[in-house]
Design a protein around this motif. Structure first.
Motif, mmCIF file in Angstrom:
data_model
loop_
_atom_site.group_PDB
_atom_site.id
_atom_site.type_symbol
_atom_site.label_atom_id
_atom_site.label_comp_id
_atom_site.label_asym_id
_atom_site.label_seq_id
_atom_site.Cartn_x
_atom_site.Cartn_y
_atom_site.Cartn_z
ATOM 1 N N SER A 27 0.834 -1.194 0.000
ATOM 2 C CA SER A 27 0.000 0.000 0.000
ATOM 3 C C SER A 27 0.869 1.244 0.000
ATOM 4 O O SER A 27 2.089 1.181 0.040
ATOM 5 C CB SER A 27 -0.923 -0.008 1.223
ATOM 6 O OG SER A 27 -0.160 -0.139 2.392
ATOM 7 N N SER A 28 0.204 2.420 0.013
ATOM 8 C CA SER A 28 0.855 3.702 -0.268
ATOM 9 C C SER A 28 2.155 3.926 0.500
ATOM 10 O O SER A 28 2.234 3.681 1.687
ATOM 11 C CB SER A 28 -0.114 4.825 0.071
ATOM 12 O OG SER A 28 0.481 6.059 -0.141
ATOM 13 N N GLN A 107 -7.552 -5.460 -8.491
ATOM 14 C CA GLN A 107 -6.613 -4.360 -8.311
ATOM 15 C C GLN A 107 -5.220 -4.879 -7.987
ATOM 16 O O GLN A 107 -5.059 -5.901 -7.303
ATOM 17 C CB GLN A 107 -7.116 -3.461 -7.173
ATOM 18 C CG GLN A 107 -6.322 -2.191 -6.958
ATOM 19 C CD GLN A 107 -6.936 -1.342 -5.849
ATOM 20 O OE1 GLN A 107 -7.601 -1.848 -4.959
ATOM 21 N NE2 GLN A 107 -6.709 -0.043 -5.902
ATOM 22 N N ASP A 110 -0.120 -0.998 -4.571
ATOM 23 C CA ASP A 110 0.231 0.387 -4.887
ATOM 24 C C ASP A 110 1.533 0.433 -5.680
ATOM 25 O O ASP A 110 2.539 -0.172 -5.312
ATOM 26 C CB ASP A 110 0.381 1.199 -3.596
ATOM 27 C CG ASP A 110 0.346 2.686 -3.863
ATOM 28 O OD1 ASP A 110 1.255 3.189 -4.538
ATOM 29 O OD2 ASP A 110 -0.603 3.341 -3.408
ATOM 30 N N SER A 113 5.359 1.087 -4.722
ATOM 31 C CA SER A 113 6.294 0.027 -4.339
ATOM 32 C C SER A 113 7.318 -0.272 -5.412
ATOM 33 O O SER A 113 8.286 -0.989 -5.154
ATOM 34 C CB SER A 113 5.522 -1.254 -4.014
ATOM 35 O OG SER A 113 4.702 -1.068 -2.890
ATOM 36 N N ARG A 132 4.674 6.247 -14.195
ATOM 37 C CA ARG A 132 4.490 6.682 -12.814
ATOM 38 C C ARG A 132 5.326 7.911 -12.509
ATOM 39 O O ARG A 132 4.839 8.893 -11.910
ATOM 40 C CB ARG A 132 4.868 5.550 -11.849
ATOM 41 C CG ARG A 132 4.542 5.860 -10.396
ATOM 42 C CD ARG A 132 5.384 5.060 -9.436
ATOM 43 N NE ARG A 132 6.803 5.445 -9.504
ATOM 44 C CZ ARG A 132 7.729 4.993 -8.681
ATOM 45 N NH1 ARG A 132 7.415 4.100 -7.753
ATOM 46 N NH2 ARG A 132 8.993 5.379 -8.795
ATOM 47 N N GLN A 158 3.228 8.919 -3.108
ATOM 48 C CA GLN A 158 2.578 8.472 -4.338
ATOM 49 C C GLN A 158 1.549 7.401 -3.997
ATOM 50 O O GLN A 158 1.779 6.574 -3.122
ATOM 51 C CB GLN A 158 3.629 7.944 -5.312
ATOM 52 C CG GLN A 158 4.670 8.995 -5.678
ATOM 53 C CD GLN A 158 5.793 8.430 -6.531
ATOM 54 O OE1 GLN A 158 5.863 7.227 -6.784
ATOM 55 N NE2 GLN A 158 6.689 9.300 -6.970
ATOM 56 N N ASP A 159 0.444 7.411 -4.712
ATOM 57 C CA ASP A 159 -0.701 6.587 -4.334
ATOM 58 C C ASP A 159 -1.457 6.219 -5.611
ATOM 59 O O ASP A 159 -2.328 6.955 -6.066
ATOM 60 C CB ASP A 159 -1.588 7.401 -3.381
ATOM 61 C CG ASP A 159 -2.591 6.554 -2.637
ATOM 62 O OD1 ASP A 159 -2.724 5.367 -2.961
ATOM 63 O OD2 ASP A 159 -3.262 7.086 -1.729
ATOM 64 N N MET A 160 -1.132 5.077 -6.208
ATOM 65 C CA MET A 160 -1.744 4.708 -7.486
ATOM 66 C C MET A 160 -1.703 3.202 -7.669
ATOM 67 O O MET A 160 -0.865 2.506 -7.082
ATOM 68 C CB MET A 160 -1.008 5.390 -8.652
ATOM 69 C CG MET A 160 0.442 4.981 -8.785
ATOM 70 S SD MET A 160 1.354 5.880 -10.074
ATOM 71 C CE MET A 160 0.572 5.255 -11.550
ATOM 72 N N SER A 161 -2.614 2.689 -8.473
ATOM 73 C CA SER A 161 -2.655 1.262 -8.770
ATOM 74 C C SER A 161 -3.326 1.061 -10.122
ATOM 75 O O SER A 161 -3.971 1.964 -10.657
ATOM 76 C CB SER A 161 -3.413 0.497 -7.679
ATOM 77 O OG SER A 161 -4.749 0.948 -7.603
ATOM 78 N N ARG A 181 -5.315 13.231 0.886
ATOM 79 C CA ARG A 181 -5.651 13.230 -0.545
ATOM 80 C C ARG A 181 -6.103 14.626 -0.978
ATOM 81 O O ARG A 181 -6.935 15.250 -0.327
ATOM 82 C CB ARG A 181 -6.765 12.234 -0.837
ATOM 83 C CG ARG A 181 -6.381 10.779 -0.687
ATOM 84 C CD ARG A 181 -7.603 9.893 -0.924
ATOM 85 N NE ARG A 181 -7.308 8.474 -0.782
ATOM 86 C CZ ARG A 181 -8.230 7.522 -0.852
ATOM 87 N NH1 ARG A 181 -9.501 7.847 -1.068
ATOM 88 N NH2 ARG A 181 -7.879 6.249 -0.717
ATOM 89 N N GLY A 268 -5.689 6.799 -8.880
ATOM 90 C CA GLY A 268 -5.039 7.100 -7.608
ATOM 91 C C GLY A 268 -5.286 8.524 -7.183
ATOM 92 O O GLY A 268 -6.265 9.164 -7.602
#
Length: 648
Positions: A27-28, A107, A110, A113, A132, A158-161, A181, A268
């Motif tokens: 995760s994030s 999903q 994140d 990673s 990214r 950073q926070d995306m998937s 966020r 994200g």
């Protein structure tokens, strides 16, 4: 109703020696050492994206957009890069099925990673890493600030998937407000990329207008104002606003077996600048609660019983007057003293009951036929024109759509005009309109002192105040999200009225089990009983504050094997991923689910819901061949103190 819980094992720390690390992206993360001299990301983006005139145009469109401010970039990246990203994601990343009360998706972990992978592992994902880094580059973050006017954005957090919406996947109404966020985004890569995504395949991003709620706090309208279907390389973003940025994702109704169709995307959030970053400032306390915070509890509008009627006493038999009234509605077997005594013993032990063939046969027959016809008339039956019906379907005549959708959405009966209820019709099934039969159950049976006395007999609890509502959950549209009552227990009494799919040699599947007895004949589950159509009633144990409050393991194998045994208690648990965290094998026998009951016809569910226990009705899938119907009752309960004589 209780359930043991134990903490989940955390994800193992990343290590270059782990060959399966790509399958467990965490995760994030906040990168500790961002590169000092990043390459220029401009060549990766679409031509003219950063041209001042284009930024000015997008800013103008953003400021004038509705129902809340958002922007749509028709082409964000160079097509060759995005195609290679799509190929890498499908070939090298693992998608875990995740399902809660609010969503069902596939999903990856994140993508922050990626910073922890070895050079050998990164060599498998060069284009994904390029994309990214371009998204979180200073240039693109400044672009977002120029369009939206938001504050400084973090380059380290950073926070995306990568998210795949396959057949049956959906995301219900919410505002995205969590933590720091600041900007929400989605980059579409629908498959197959060479074929345009059709609107009737589902998967559109839906944006909702708001109105003042009963307490003055803004809440979303039940029907979205704008729908944006997926388009290859399209990028949608908006600043996250509590009480304003309500959105959802329509269910996808096509599958991979149809030309490999899936709504693939990268989504994200950009977070506010973090401590140590330029522009950092502590987050101010928000003026409005997020949609997630508003779900902690609900305020039920309870009504009192008449003060001139004495409450029922423990072990007091039903009066002749009560039996006479209830016999107009109930199967006579449930009015027998012996039956009620046996049910009370079982309820005291198990805190729940599921009673089949609860209504008398003529009333049940009227409802079964009438409700199927009602769905057909309203364009909600199996032969409807589109799998996902219009949001207004079924909202005419006696029915209205009840929201707000960040808590629930379903059809409810409109209040009667004028004063007092309609005159009772005898027999009850003689009503010409099935809506009047439903209203009789809601307005006459449930609030009656006779039904109160019956509930006291079979539960050994005293209903003190009551609330009841007829509900219609339309396929592809309706649900309730998980809520709980933090301070006191409640008695839930739900009469399921969902017509079942008839199969040859399985007559019992339609009526439930006759005379309250369970059949021993095994019949393969169909329709609602497979779990694939959703609409199940779910009770979950209180959660740890650190966890998502309504996460449970998903998968059709779990749903197919549970909720049809005694009292609907689950018979098995599914192994699988949850929230991107690798599960501990020891945790597989306890996912917090206390009770799950599939939609049924003419079945009464009684549940003593302890304080803190969460409860919801799962979203009804567009795959369903009709609506899920019930009469839902909620009762405040108390205990009666019986005066005893002097012991001296």
């Amino acid at each position: 109703m209780t359930s043991k819980t134990h903490p989940r094992s955390p994800s193992p720390p990343p290590s270059a020696a782990q060959p399966s690390l790509l399958k467990r992206l965490k995760s994030s993360h906040i990168s500790e050492d961002p590169p000092s001299a990043a390459p220029d990301p401009t060549p990766h983006f679409a031509a003219d994206l950063f041209v001042p005139s284009n930024i000015h145009r997008l800013h103008t469109e953003y400021e004038n957009s509705g129902p809340f401010k958002h922007a749509v970039v028709e082409k964000l990246f160079q097509d060759d890069l995005l195609k290679q990203v799509k190929d890498e994601a499908l070939a090298e990343l693992s998608f875990s099925e995740k399902e809660t009360d609010i969503y069902k998706v596939y999903q990856t972990g994140d993508l922050a990673s990626l910073s922890y992978l070895s050079e050998q592992q990164l060599a498998l994902l060069p284009n994904l890493l390029t994309l990214r880094d371009a998204l979180y580059s200073p240039m693109f973050r400044n672009f977002l600030r120029a369009v939206t006017g938001c504050g400084p954005l973090s380059g380290t957090k950073q926070d995306m998937s990568v998210v795949s919406y396959r057949k049956g996947c959906h995301l219900l109404n919410h505002d995205d407000v969590i933590g720091t966020r600041r900007v929400s985004y989605i980059l579409y890569m629908p498959l197959p990329h060479y074929q345009g995504w059709q609107a009737d395949w589902g998967g559109a991003l839906e944006l909702y207008p708001v109105k003042p709620g009963p307490d003055g706090v803004p809440e979303p309208e039940p029907v979205p104002e704008k729908s944006v279907p997926p388009v290859w390389n399209q990028f949608i973003f908006f600043e996250i606003q509590p009480g304003r940025s309500f959105h959802s994702v329509e269910e996808v109704v096509v599958g991979e077996s149809e030309d490999g169709r899936q709504r693939l995307s990268i989504s994200g959030w950009f977070h506010a600048a973090q401590p140590g970053e330029e522009g950092y400032a502590p987050e101010p306390e928000p003026e409005l609660k997020s949609s997630r915070e508003q779900l902690t509890s609900t305020q039920t509008d309870f009504k009192p019983y008449p003060e001139n009627v004495d409450p029922p006493l423990p072990d007091e038999p039903l009066s002749e007057e009560h039996v006479s009234f209830l016999s107009e509605f109930l199967n006579p077997v449930y009015l027998q003293a012996r039956t009620m005594k046996a049910l009370a013993s079982r309820f005291v032990e198990e805190s729940s009951l599921e009673l089949h063939s609860f209504l008398c046969a003529p009333l049940a027959d009227k409802l079964r036929t009438g409700l199927v016809e009602k769905d057909d008339q309203d364009g909600l039956g199996p032969s409807r024109a589109t799998r996902i019906p219009p949001h207004t379907a079924g909202s005419g005549g006696a029915w209205r759509i009840r929201g707000p959708p960040h808590k629930w959405r379903y059809g409810a009966l409109r209040p009667l005009e004028g004063t007092g209820p309609k005159m009772a019709v005898s027999p009850r099934w003689a009503h010409a309109d099935v809506d009047d039969v439903i209203r009789g159950l809601q307005d006459e049976l449930y609030p009656s002192t006779a039904f109160r006395a019956w509930l006291a007999c079979v539960s050994k609890l005293l209903p003190v105040r009551h609330a009841e509502e007829a509900r219609r959950f339309r396929p592809g549209l309706d649900y309730t999200l998980a809520t709980s009552e933090p301070s006191e227990a409640r008695l839930d009494v739900v009469l399921g009225l969902t017509p079942q799919v008839e199969t040859q040699g399985a007559e019992g599947a339609q009526n439930g089990h006759t005379n309250g007895h369970v059949s021993t004949e095994e019949v393969a589950p169909v329709g609602w009983q497979t779990g694939e159509w959703g609409g199940w009633e779910c009770y979950m144990a209180p959660h740890d504050e650190e966890d998502d409050p309504a996460v449970y393991r998903s998968g059709s194998s779990k749903k197919k094997n549970e909720a049809n045994g005694t009292n609907g208690h689950s018979a098995s648990k599914e192994e699988g991923a949850m929230q991107g965290v690798e599960e501990d094998e020891e945790d597989d026998d306890d996912d917090g689910t206390l009770l799950t009951v599939q939609p049924g016809f003419n079945r009464l569910l009684l549940v003593l819901r302890d304080e803190g226990v969460m409860h919801f009705v799962k979203y009804v899938s567009a795959a369903a061949e009709g609506s899920r119907w019930d009469i839902c009752g909620e009762f405040e309960i108390g205990m009666i103190q019986v005066e005893s004589g002097d012991e001296s």
